[in-house]
Scaffold this motif. Sequence first.
Motif, PDB file in Angstrom:
ATOM      1  N   LEU A 192       0.906  -1.176   0.013  1.00  0.00           N
ATOM      2  CA  LEU A 192       0.006  -0.042  -0.033  1.00  0.00           C
ATOM      3  C   LEU A 192       0.894   1.183   0.124  1.00  0.00           C
ATOM      4  CD1 LEU A 192      -3.167   1.417   0.624  1.00  0.00           C
ATOM      5  CD2 LEU A 192      -2.284   1.257   2.774  1.00  0.00           C
ATOM      6  N   LEU A 193       1.816   1.278   0.833  1.00  0.00           N
ATOM      7  CA  LEU A 193       2.915   2.463   0.944  1.00  0.00           C
ATOM      8  C   LEU A 193       3.613   2.698  -0.417  1.00  0.00           C
ATOM      9  CD1 LEU A 193       3.916   2.077   4.865  1.00  0.00           C
ATOM     10  CD2 LEU A 193       2.550   3.818   3.873  1.00  0.00           C
ATOM     11  N   GLY A 194       4.112   1.506  -0.965  1.00  0.00           N
ATOM     12  CA  GLY A 194       5.001   1.792  -2.060  1.00  0.00           C
ATOM     13  C   GLY A 194       4.087   2.170  -3.292  1.00  0.00           C
ATOM     14  N   ASN A 195       2.934   1.937  -3.323  1.00  0.00           N
ATOM     15  CA  ASN A 195       2.059   2.493  -4.419  1.00  0.00           C
ATOM     16  C   ASN A 195       0.991   3.425  -4.144  1.00  0.00           C
ATOM     17  OD1 ASN A 195       3.198  -0.080  -5.678  1.00  0.00           O
ATOM     18  ND2 ASN A 195       1.485  -1.191  -4.956  1.00  0.00           N
ATOM     19  N   LEU A 196       1.202   4.309  -3.114  1.00  0.00           N
ATOM     20  CA  LEU A 196       0.414   5.252  -2.705  1.00  0.00           C
ATOM     21  C   LEU A 196       0.603   6.451  -3.723  1.00  0.00           C
ATOM     22  CD1 LEU A 196      -1.354   5.923  -0.273  1.00  0.00           C
ATOM     23  CD2 LEU A 196       0.239   6.938   0.932  1.00  0.00           C
ATOM     24  N   ARG A 197      -0.771   6.696  -4.239  1.00  0.00           N
ATOM     25  CA  ARG A 197      -0.852   7.716  -4.975  1.00  0.00           C
ATOM     26  C   ARG A 197      -1.413   8.827  -4.621  1.00  0.00           C
ATOM     27  NH1 ARG A 197      -1.517   7.578 -10.969  1.00  0.00           N
ATOM     28  NH2 ARG A 197      -0.368   5.972 -10.675  1.00  0.00           N
ATOM     29  N   TYR A 198      -2.384   8.899  -3.787  1.00  0.00           N
ATOM     30  CA  TYR A 198      -3.004   9.830  -3.242  1.00  0.00           C
ATOM     31  C   TYR A 198      -3.488   9.578  -1.693  1.00  0.00           C
ATOM     32  CZ  TYR A 198      -4.135  11.165  -7.979  1.00  0.00           C
ATOM     33  OH  TYR A 198      -3.998  11.545  -9.328  1.00  0.00           O
ATOM     34  N   ARG A 221       4.734  11.521   9.428  1.00  0.00           N
ATOM     35  CA  ARG A 221       5.044  10.330   9.553  1.00  0.00           C
ATOM     36  C   ARG A 221       4.763   9.331   8.264  1.00  0.00           C
ATOM     37  NH1 ARG A 221       2.504   8.910  15.092  1.00  0.00           N
ATOM     38  NH2 ARG A 221       3.240   6.859  14.390  1.00  0.00           N
ATOM     39  N   LEU A 222       3.500   9.525   7.889  1.00  0.00           N
ATOM     40  CA  LEU A 222       3.131   8.638   6.649  1.00  0.00           C
ATOM     41  C   LEU A 222       3.774   8.941   5.520  1.00  0.00           C
ATOM     42  CD1 LEU A 222       1.129   6.878   5.379  1.00  0.00           C
ATOM     43  CD2 LEU A 222      -0.606   8.764   5.401  1.00  0.00           C
ATOM     44  N   ARG A 223       3.946  10.271   5.286  1.00  0.00           N
ATOM     45  CA  ARG A 223       4.677  10.496   3.976  1.00  0.00           C
ATOM     46  C   ARG A 223       6.174  10.143   4.113  1.00  0.00           C
ATOM     47  NH1 ARG A 223       5.019  16.418   3.723  1.00  0.00           N
ATOM     48  NH2 ARG A 223       5.591  16.217   1.724  1.00  0.00           N
ATOM     49  N   ARG A 224       6.645  10.143   5.408  1.00  0.00           N
ATOM     50  CA  ARG A 224       7.945   9.916   5.310  1.00  0.00           C
ATOM     51  C   ARG A 224       8.517   8.365   5.165  1.00  0.00           C
ATOM     52  NH1 ARG A 224      10.236   7.694  10.241  1.00  0.00           N
ATOM     53  NH2 ARG A 224      12.488   8.045  10.388  1.00  0.00           N
ATOM     54  N   LEU A 225       7.443   7.561   5.673  1.00  0.00           N
ATOM     55  CA  LEU A 225       7.451   6.053   5.270  1.00  0.00           C
ATOM     56  C   LEU A 225       7.132   5.905   3.752  1.00  0.00           C
ATOM     57  CD1 LEU A 225       5.929   4.474   8.253  1.00  0.00           C
ATOM     58  CD2 LEU A 225       8.320   4.445   7.819  1.00  0.00           C
ATOM     59  N   ALA A 226       6.331   6.516   3.169  1.00  0.00           N
ATOM     60  CA  ALA A 226       5.950   6.268   1.885  1.00  0.00           C
ATOM     61  C   ALA A 226       6.953   6.567   0.800  1.00  0.00           C
ATOM     62  CB  ALA A 226       4.476   7.143   1.406  1.00  0.00           C
ATOM     63  N   ALA A 227       7.771   7.610   1.291  1.00  0.00           N
ATOM     64  CA  ALA A 227       9.082   8.111   0.615  1.00  0.00           C
ATOM     65  C   ALA A 227      10.186   6.922   0.640  1.00  0.00           C
ATOM     66  CB  ALA A 227       9.564   9.371   0.948  1.00  0.00           C
ATOM     67  N   ALA A 228      10.095   6.074   1.811  1.00  0.00           N
ATOM     68  CA  ALA A 228      11.012   5.279   1.934  1.00  0.00           C
ATOM     69  C   ALA A 228      10.908   3.974   1.216  1.00  0.00           C
ATOM     70  CB  ALA A 228      11.198   4.700   3.533  1.00  0.00           C
ATOM     71  N   TYR A 229       9.564   3.813   0.952  1.00  0.00           N
ATOM     72  CA  TYR A 229       8.811   2.767  -0.159  1.00  0.00           C
ATOM     73  C   TYR A 229       8.967   2.992  -1.603  1.00  0.00           C
ATOM     74  CZ  TYR A 229       7.956  -0.125   3.908  1.00  0.00           C
ATOM     75  OH  TYR A 229       8.212  -1.087   5.170  1.00  0.00           O
ATOM     76  N   GLY A 230       9.272   4.518  -1.772  1.00  0.00           N
ATOM     77  CA  GLY A 230       9.406   4.916  -3.298  1.00  0.00           C
ATOM     78  C   GLY A 230       8.114   5.653  -3.679  1.00  0.00           C
ATOM     79  N   ALA A 231       7.488   6.023  -3.029  1.00  0.00           N
ATOM     80  CA  ALA A 231       6.064   6.806  -3.304  1.00  0.00           C
ATOM     81  C   ALA A 231       6.139   8.152  -2.693  1.00  0.00           C
ATOM     82  CB  ALA A 231       4.901   6.135  -2.640  1.00  0.00           C
ATOM     83  N   GLU A 232       5.643   9.020  -3.693  1.00  0.00           N
ATOM     84  CA  GLU A 232       5.467  10.524  -3.551  1.00  0.00           C
ATOM     85  C   GLU A 232       3.910  10.838  -3.349  1.00  0.00           C
ATOM     86  OE1 GLU A 232       8.089  13.046  -5.399  1.00  0.00           O
ATOM     87  OE2 GLU A 232       9.727  11.976  -4.932  1.00  0.00           O
ATOM     88  N   PRO A 233       3.042  10.625  -2.535  1.00  0.00           N
ATOM     89  CA  PRO A 233       1.602  10.829  -2.749  1.00  0.00           C
ATOM     90  C   PRO A 233       1.278  12.116  -2.739  1.00  0.00           C
ATOM     91  CG  PRO A 233       2.094   9.993  -0.461  1.00  0.00           C
ATOM     92  CD  PRO A 233       3.285   9.911  -1.329  1.00  0.00           C
ATOM     93  N   VAL A 234       0.253  12.614  -3.501  1.00  0.00           N
ATOM     94  CA  VAL A 234      -0.583  13.823  -3.304  1.00  0.00           C
ATOM     95  C   VAL A 234      -1.519  13.833  -2.174  1.00  0.00           C
ATOM     96  CG1 VAL A 234      -2.085  15.393  -5.008  1.00  0.00           C
ATOM     97  CG2 VAL A 234      -0.147  14.153  -6.319  1.00  0.00           C
ATOM     98  N   VAL A 235      -1.577  15.033  -1.614  1.00  0.00           N
ATOM     99  CA  VAL A 235      -2.328  15.000  -0.483  1.00  0.00           C
ATOM    100  C   VAL A 235      -3.750  15.934  -0.910  1.00  0.00           C
ATOM    101  CG1 VAL A 235      -2.640  15.577   1.872  1.00  0.00           C
ATOM    102  CG2 VAL A 235      -0.692  14.811   1.209  1.00  0.00           C
ATOM    103  N   VAL A 236      -4.769  15.306  -0.976  1.00  0.00           N
ATOM    104  CA  VAL A 236      -6.192  16.048  -1.105  1.00  0.00           C
ATOM    105  C   VAL A 236      -6.761  16.306   0.274  1.00  0.00           C
ATOM    106  CG1 VAL A 236      -7.905  16.128  -2.541  1.00  0.00           C
ATOM    107  CG2 VAL A 236      -6.130  14.628  -3.100  1.00  0.00           C
ATOM    108  N   LEU A 237      -7.203  17.533   0.559  1.00  0.00           N
ATOM    109  CA  LEU A 237      -7.831  18.025   1.627  1.00  0.00           C
ATOM    110  C   LEU A 237      -9.291  18.534   1.355  1.00  0.00           C
ATOM    111  CD1 LEU A 237      -4.660  19.130   1.934  1.00  0.00           C
ATOM    112  CD2 LEU A 237      -5.461  18.853   4.220  1.00  0.00           C
ATOM    113  N   ALA A 238     -10.148  17.992   2.157  1.00  0.00           N
ATOM    114  CA  ALA A 238     -11.712  18.377   1.832  1.00  0.00           C
ATOM    115  C   ALA A 238     -12.078  19.260   3.236  1.00  0.00           C
ATOM    116  CB  ALA A 238     -12.506  17.304   1.533  1.00  0.00           C
TER     117      ALA A 238
END
Length: 829
Positions: A192-198, A221-238
Amino acid sequence: MTTGELLDVLLAGGRRADRATHVRHLPAREARHAPWPAWADRDVVTGYRASGVLEPWTHQVEAADAVWAGRHTVLATSTGSGKSMAFWLPALSAVRASAAARTLDPGRIESVGRRASVLYLSPTKALAADQLAALERLLSSAGLRDVRVAQCDGDTSRDERRWVAEHADVVLTNPDFLHHALLPQHQRWARLLGNLRYIVLDECHAFRGVFGAHVALVLRRLRRLAAAYGAEPVVVLASATTADPAASAARMIGVTPDDVLAVTDDGSPAGRKTFVLWQPPELPGRDDPWAQLVPDDDPWSTPGEPADRPRRTATAEVADLLADLVAAGARCLAFTRSRRGAESVAAATRAHLVEIDPSLATSVQAYRGGYLPEERRALEQAIRTGWLRALATTNALELGVDISGLDAVLIAGWPGTRVSLWQQAGRAGRAGADGLVAFVAREDPLDTYLAHHPEAALDAPVEATTFDPANPYVLAPHLCAAAAERPVRADELSLFGDGALDVLDRLTAQGILRRRTSGWYWTHEEPAARLTDLRGAGGSPVRVVESGTGRLLGTVDAPSADATVHAGAVYVHQGTTFVVDELHLADAVALATRRDVDYGTWADWVTSTEVVDVHDERAWGPVTWHVGTVDVTTKVIGFQRKRIPDLRVLGREELDLPARTLRTSAVWWTAPPAVLAEAGITLEALPGALHAAEHASIGLLPLLATCDRWDLGGLSTALHADTGEPTVFVHDAHPGGAGFAERGFDLGATWLAATRDAIAACPCATGCPACVQSPKCGNANNPLDKAAALRLLEVVVHHADSAETGTGTDAGADTSASTSTSTSTSTGT
């Protein structure tokens, strides 16, 4: 029903017209549409069209385009404006596009495991469940079976979690699950973290204060771990409409405001809305038993004796109005300030309806936190389908659970912020229909002021969402949790803010973390995530269990348990009363027996405040103004039984419960003998003057800081051990503080001047809930001296104004003398 008909019901054909202090008609808004984006997945678009969305609104397309282009985006528009489409359209399109790429070219090594994933975070499980149901309906309408969605939280079994970690494309959860389960066990969630798009953060305006700071650090912390697994997710806030949403979103994510696009131009339709400000009538006597239905509003409430011409409580008034609206055929929500208030409004409304039409009594229920998940789902479905005509609810239904087709919303007491006011009001007349909203004032200085100043309630801009991720009390445990997940490297410190290095050094010096050349390490056996509670509940929720059957009735937050489920307490659940037999704090269990009683219980407690550190101080002539860290210690000492509905005291019992200590931020001022003499305050009048000034200032601080009265506590004393002088404290009711005290310190002269003006403007003779009485006072609003408080504040404000204009008196005036009595009063925490 038309808004005119609803308003006529509210006014009772003119018989209640004098209670409406202001009526505002808000105009309708036309819809503005935009074409479907060319990049949008055709099947997903087909699903939306099959669901009735033939064409999106302009703000949905603007936000979705930005998200698809890889831009962090915050969408801040009105309730019911379809914000979820703005993130589900690009999210589902990305999942399907990546799945198609794997299908078309399965032999390419780089395509293996690269199926895009989406993580949706909401402040409540109920909202996540509602979004899951809506998402499943959309996929069903689109005929799609290749998108795997699942909700995963603390209620999810181990086997289900394993399936979600290994297979789900879209995971709906909450920050608590991330903090306690997903991030500490990130190896299991590597796919999940390595493929995290959004990453989607829904209803992000709810993440404010200390809770908001916690969530901001969980996201880092979530963005840090996602980066460690190779993902740079876009954050969307409502978000609901807030001030400066880009700045708040950037602070939440950990980026600069320039990195976030704010979409605020609302293209959705809105029906004509009638907004009524309402003040309950004065009571001629004690002949209206429902007038004393329940104090407004929380389980710690201990009302004092009625002041001059007291007014009917907001809860009693709302129960009357709700009964009349339901009898007229309207579908409604009534927002209350507490769980007790929700149960009481529902019960009183049913009692009124029995006299009008007994068949309607079952169409009104309560909805609040602490109910079991299946009970909440059943109530949400019942109000959607129309089987229930009304719910008396806490702010649990303020957030984005989809309940459309409501005619009216009643709001019992100021909800804390204008953001919340408009969120709750937005529940009336959703999907472009007309609606009626009535704000019913409690006897509180802020409510009274707003009921008579519509410009402050309806015309002032909404607040910004305030939280401080740099708060060291919040940051320290999250740095420990981050180090436990993966050693914290020096090049990652910017993600956690400028103060991260100092906090890490302090944690290292204390032996909590270990420093190596490669970073900071957590070396203890116990999980670091247990060091903090995101919601500041101070422990696991206390389960309320029926003694005879073992049936779980509900839960109560740990800090509230002492006051609400102590031995002998009456616990109300959907109109059914239980009496608590035993409270086992160590096991977080309260055992209760079903019993019909004609009384309720109210706790008594004592509070003390100790100054730990002074961060800043300011001299206003002889008056000294401070901000710093304090320890607030509270102990429940007993409870009163009061007959319902007239609240006559039937008896009192002592309790032996442990004290609870809260370390937080506070602002305080001292009044030396020279100031007391100038104000004509005698030693006899001093405790009442300080106590009244404390109550009124707590009631007015929400005008200046993004908080409400329940975010604050206070204490006043004629001689404080740490200051050596008469002192008034106002403190944040959150561990470590939430920035409210600092805001009060910065605007001290303005704040106290507004407090003085509010007391002076109140027409009562000796003080009432509209000026100096507090609904959460631990001393039964005794002693209080309105006139003395007004004289004292007049002198304090005079010195503040003089100091700020440079015409102050000698700041070195004699303050060596001290009073000989020490009387402390407190509003509690």
